[in-house]
Design a protein around this motif. Sequence first.
Motif, PDB file in Angstrom:
ATOM      1  N   ILE A 101      36.591  47.164  54.405  1.00 36.08           N
ATOM      2  CA  ILE A 101      35.958  46.004  54.436  1.00 36.08           C
ATOM      3  C   ILE A 101      34.804  45.933  53.218  1.00 36.08           C
ATOM      4  O   ILE A 101      34.946  44.922  52.430  1.00 36.08           O
ATOM      5  N   VAL A 102      34.186  46.914  52.863  1.00 32.57           N
ATOM      6  CA  VAL A 102      32.995  46.902  52.014  1.00 32.57           C
ATOM      7  C   VAL A 102      33.864  47.225  50.748  1.00 32.57           C
ATOM      8  O   VAL A 102      33.313  46.481  49.645  1.00 32.57           O
ATOM      9  N   SER A 103      34.864  47.810  50.446  1.00 34.82           N
ATOM     10  CA  SER A 103      35.594  48.043  49.394  1.00 34.82           C
ATOM     11  C   SER A 103      36.149  46.802  48.669  1.00 34.82           C
ATOM     12  O   SER A 103      36.057  46.551  47.322  1.00 34.82           O
ATOM     13  N   ILE A 104      36.195  45.763  49.394  1.00 37.24           N
ATOM     14  CA  ILE A 104      36.954  44.282  48.693  1.00 37.24           C
ATOM     15  C   ILE A 104      35.621  43.851  47.997  1.00 37.24           C
ATOM     16  O   ILE A 104      35.810  43.348  46.911  1.00 37.24           O
ATOM     17  N   ALA A 105      34.467  43.901  48.561  1.00 39.69           N
ATOM     18  CA  ALA A 105      33.289  43.380  47.725  1.00 39.69           C
ATOM     19  C   ALA A 105      33.140  44.462  46.575  1.00 39.69           C
ATOM     20  O   ALA A 105      32.748  43.808  45.313  1.00 39.69           O
ATOM     21  N   ALA A 106      33.224  45.526  46.715  1.00 40.75           N
ATOM     22  CA  ALA A 106      32.979  46.430  45.580  1.00 40.75           C
ATOM     23  C   ALA A 106      34.035  46.400  44.578  1.00 40.75           C
ATOM     24  O   ALA A 106      33.849  46.410  43.266  1.00 40.75           O
TER      25      ALA A 106
END
Length: 343
Positions: free
Chosen positions: A119-124
């Motif tokens: 989930i965090v990787s999408i923003a990253a």
Amino acid sequence: MFRDFNPGKFIVWVCVATFTALLSLRLDGELDWSYWVVFSPIWLWKGLVVLGALVGNIVWWRNPHYRLEGQSYIQYRALLISLGLHLFLLMFEVLVADKLENHRHAWVSVFAPLVLISIVSIAACIWAVKHDRSFELELFCSVNLLQFIFIALRLDEYLHWPWEIVFVPAWILLCVSVVAVLYSIIFAGLLLRMPDVNPDRRRTSMNSAIGYTCLVAPLLIFLITLASKLNGNTSATYTSVVSPLYISYATLLLMSFTTKRANQWWFGLRKDLCQFLLGVCPLLQEYANISYSIPHLEDSRTGLQQPPTDPGVLTNEKRDVVASSRRLEHRVVVPALSLEVPD
């Protein structure tokens, strides 16, 4: 060869390849090591990441004037994002090793850090695209979010689907990758038939087509054999199942020599690794940048034949000309020192 070398990716794929070999041997019963030992290449990878980030942070805070250099702030933020993702990934790997060794956790709880990473990787990924940064790990985690959930539910037997259905998200990604590979092959073939195309562009497109083929095709074979193995439809060992992956690993190792350079704040180097080594080792800087070549049988510049083995048969005039032509063969490619002669 080392102009675009990325040492971080090279170390990562060496560790992953070693871990794959140890894990397959452990699952086949060829090794009786503890899973904590089997995961030792992964611990080495994460230890280097944490140590490199720690040294980079120390250099950043102790030298405020370094922050004015180019894109220092962007690279430092990329370092912190990568460190956070690797720490969550380390948590997942510790839980996996503990689950395999002691069988204390449910697989859903084991995969929870990996789902959070996805989930965090999408923003990253969005941040990396805006700032022209590489994001291989972030992209891999973000596109496999649904796959991680399916695997966790299947291992805990909340789902009773065959593994071919569990791997449906991976099949979709591989189908898209196969289409991209076919496009690269067709594009490379068209460039070969165009006489007015730059040879360097032809070579680059051909290398890309070969590299993507060697990367995607083994992954597809591995996933097919793995699904058959997990369903119990084959008696193949895990070592033979993962064997196609080593073609992909070899391709990724070669691609680490042609990718973007690593974040220059790892270990506080602030420069490319090769430039850092040349600065640390003056002998490399002085002698490794010299190009040597053996004189041909006939020097095109002087028109003289190569001298015989016995120098006594040469006249003084010819000996001077041959010596001067040989001195021209030893030329400095990148001057390392600048000498000023006083008046």
